[in-house]
Design a protein around this motif. Structure first.
Motif, mmCIF file in Angstrom:
data_model
loop_
_atom_site.group_PDB
_atom_site.id
_atom_site.type_symbol
_atom_site.label_atom_id
_atom_site.label_comp_id
_atom_site.label_asym_id
_atom_site.label_seq_id
_atom_site.Cartn_x
_atom_site.Cartn_y
_atom_site.Cartn_z
ATOM 1 N N THR A 1 -32.544 19.408 -9.867
ATOM 2 C CA THR A 1 -31.871 18.673 -10.972
ATOM 3 C C THR A 1 -32.001 19.432 -12.263
ATOM 4 O OG1 THR A 1 -32.314 16.850 -9.812
ATOM 5 C CG2 THR A 1 -31.581 16.394 -12.272
ATOM 6 N N GLN B 1 -22.962 12.542 -8.997
ATOM 7 C CA GLN B 1 -24.472 12.481 -9.398
ATOM 8 C C GLN B 1 -24.571 11.846 -10.791
ATOM 9 O OE1 GLN B 1 -27.116 15.387 -8.020
ATOM 10 N NE2 GLN B 1 -25.726 16.212 -6.740
ATOM 11 N N SER C 1 -26.380 8.148 -11.778
ATOM 12 C CA SER C 1 -27.508 8.204 -12.644
ATOM 13 C C SER C 1 -27.162 7.095 -13.624
ATOM 14 C CB SER C 1 -27.797 9.274 -13.249
ATOM 15 O OG SER C 1 -28.451 10.498 -12.108
ATOM 16 N N PRO D 1 -33.914 7.741 -14.784
ATOM 17 C CA PRO D 1 -33.777 8.602 -13.418
ATOM 18 C C PRO D 1 -34.546 9.868 -13.494
ATOM 19 C CG PRO D 1 -31.478 7.814 -14.272
ATOM 20 C CD PRO D 1 -32.626 7.565 -15.419
ATOM 21 N N THR E 1 -31.425 13.447 -8.623
ATOM 22 C CA THR E 1 -30.480 12.728 -7.857
ATOM 23 C C THR E 1 -30.433 13.998 -6.595
ATOM 24 O OG1 THR E 1 -28.839 14.082 -8.993
ATOM 25 C CG2 THR E 1 -29.535 11.715 -9.862
ATOM 26 N N ILE F 1 -24.804 8.882 -3.330
ATOM 27 C CA ILE F 1 -25.818 9.530 -4.108
ATOM 28 C C ILE F 1 -26.947 8.600 -4.272
ATOM 29 C CG2 ILE F 1 -26.114 10.290 -6.533
ATOM 30 C CD1 ILE F 1 -23.773 11.741 -5.126
ATOM 31 N N GLU F 2 -28.257 9.409 -3.966
ATOM 32 C CA GLU F 2 -29.406 8.732 -4.184
ATOM 33 C C GLU F 2 -29.909 9.160 -5.544
ATOM 34 O OE1 GLU F 2 -31.865 9.491 -0.918
ATOM 35 O OE2 GLU F 2 -31.058 8.982 0.499
ATOM 36 N N VAL F 3 -30.627 8.068 -6.335
ATOM 37 C CA VAL F 3 -31.120 8.281 -7.583
ATOM 38 C C VAL F 3 -32.559 7.892 -7.583
ATOM 39 C CG1 VAL F 3 -31.016 7.828 -9.921
ATOM 40 C CG2 VAL F 3 -28.738 7.823 -8.438
ATOM 41 N N THR G 1 -35.986 4.048 -5.360
ATOM 42 C CA THR G 1 -34.812 4.902 -5.002
ATOM 43 C C THR G 1 -33.572 4.034 -4.990
ATOM 44 O OG1 THR G 1 -36.185 6.605 -3.972
ATOM 45 C CG2 THR G 1 -33.586 6.511 -3.823
ATOM 46 N N ARG H 1 -26.235 16.162 -15.083
ATOM 47 C CA ARG H 1 -26.676 17.327 -14.402
ATOM 48 C C ARG H 1 -26.575 18.712 -15.168
ATOM 49 N NH1 ARG H 1 -28.299 17.791 -8.607
ATOM 50 N NH2 ARG H 1 -28.629 19.994 -9.240
#
Length: 286
Positions: A94, A121, A125, A194, A197, A209-211, A234, A286
């Motif tokens: 990231t 992403q 977030s 966050p 990501t 998307i995983e944060v 998460t 990002r």
């Protein structure tokens, strides 16, 4: 603050180990520790071990939260939105890429995200921060947050369910009035940051998307029985490209990954409340 391994989604009942709303508004309770002495619960001593009395109180609150969460997620057809492609993206650090993914803000929430994986992403977030905030428990702020974060065809149903779940009785049990405000001398805190990501699926029309997040949650004030603690969790958001922006269709939550807690002196209630008032949040990209 503070259910099964399968992630939940809007329209289904979450399990205890995977709960999309368990941190919403900072209502996580499982790590609350009660003071053993009188005075400021942030008085500087090491956190005492949880007593049986405090454990009973925590279990009671968790039962309440599970009931409210299940109620909030009634409705829908019980199916999750699946991205156009299930092609996981490669793991990447990231870090700044040089591309500006955010074009503006609406109601204090970032908008105008780039139509690419980076933009998705960034959207996830920023939406994580909004969904796990004290404002989500305020009836006058909730509609604006929901309509800004979610796709138009999902927002109305979710808003209605949240209104029922976080009604007057629920707010009273977590120490807030019917407007979602804390009592005089208390500051209700729910702030998320966050940490990173990851895109597990992406296409031009949808993304998963995983944060990875950390945050501080609880009630700051002398005599608080729910002192501010930190948590790690998460959020997984299913996003759709609609009307020129990334919007959420559903999201789920799971605990961790969590590091070992540092053995350091806790700040006073006044210091915690002052920090939240003086330090503003960020627009994440990002």
């Amino acid at each position: 603050m503070s259910f099964d391994d399968e992630p939940g989604h809007v329209g289904g009942d979450p399990g205890r180990g995977d709960d999309r709303f368990s941190t919403l508004g900072g209502t996580r309770q499982t790590r609350t520790r009660m003071p053993e002495t009188t005075g400021d619960v942030y008085g500087g001593a090491r956190r005492p071990q949880r007593t049986s009395r405090s454990l009973v109180m925590v279990v009671g609150v968790v039962v309440l939260l599970v009931a409210a969460i299940a109620f909030a997620n009634r409705g829908g057809d019980g199916s999750a939105t699946t991205p156009d492609t299930a092609k996981p993206g490669a793991t990447e650090p990231t870090a700044a890429t040089g591309t500006k993914p955010v074009g503006g803000k609406q109601g204090g929430i970032a908008s105008g995200f780039a139509h690419d994986e980076q933009g998705a992403q960034s959207a996830a977030s920023n939406y994580a921060v909004a969904l796990v905030s004290a404002d989500i428990l305020k009836p006058d702020r909730r509609p604006e947050i929901v309509r800004q974060v979610f796709a138009a065809d999902k927002a109305t149903e979710l808003e209605a369910n949240l209104d029922k779940a976080y009604g007057k009785d629920f707010l009273s049990k977590v120490g807030l009035d019917s407007s979602g405000n804390a009592a005089a001398g208390m500051t209700y805190i729910s702030r998320t940051a966050p940490v990173g990501t990851k895109a597990t699926a992406f296409s031009p029309s949808s993304a998963t998307i995983e944060v990875w997040c950390t945050g501080v949650f609880g009630m700051a004030g002398v005599g608080s029985t729910n002192p501010v603690t930190n948590d790690w969790f998460t959020l997984t958001l299913q996003l759709r490209w609609t009307n020129g922006d990334w919007k959420a269709e559903s999201f789920s939550q799971k605990d961790g990954p969590a590091p070992v807690n540092a053995d350091r002196k806790a700040s006073t209630a006044d210091e915690i409340a002052k920090a939240v008032q003086e330090y503003g949040g960020f627009t994440y990209a990002r």
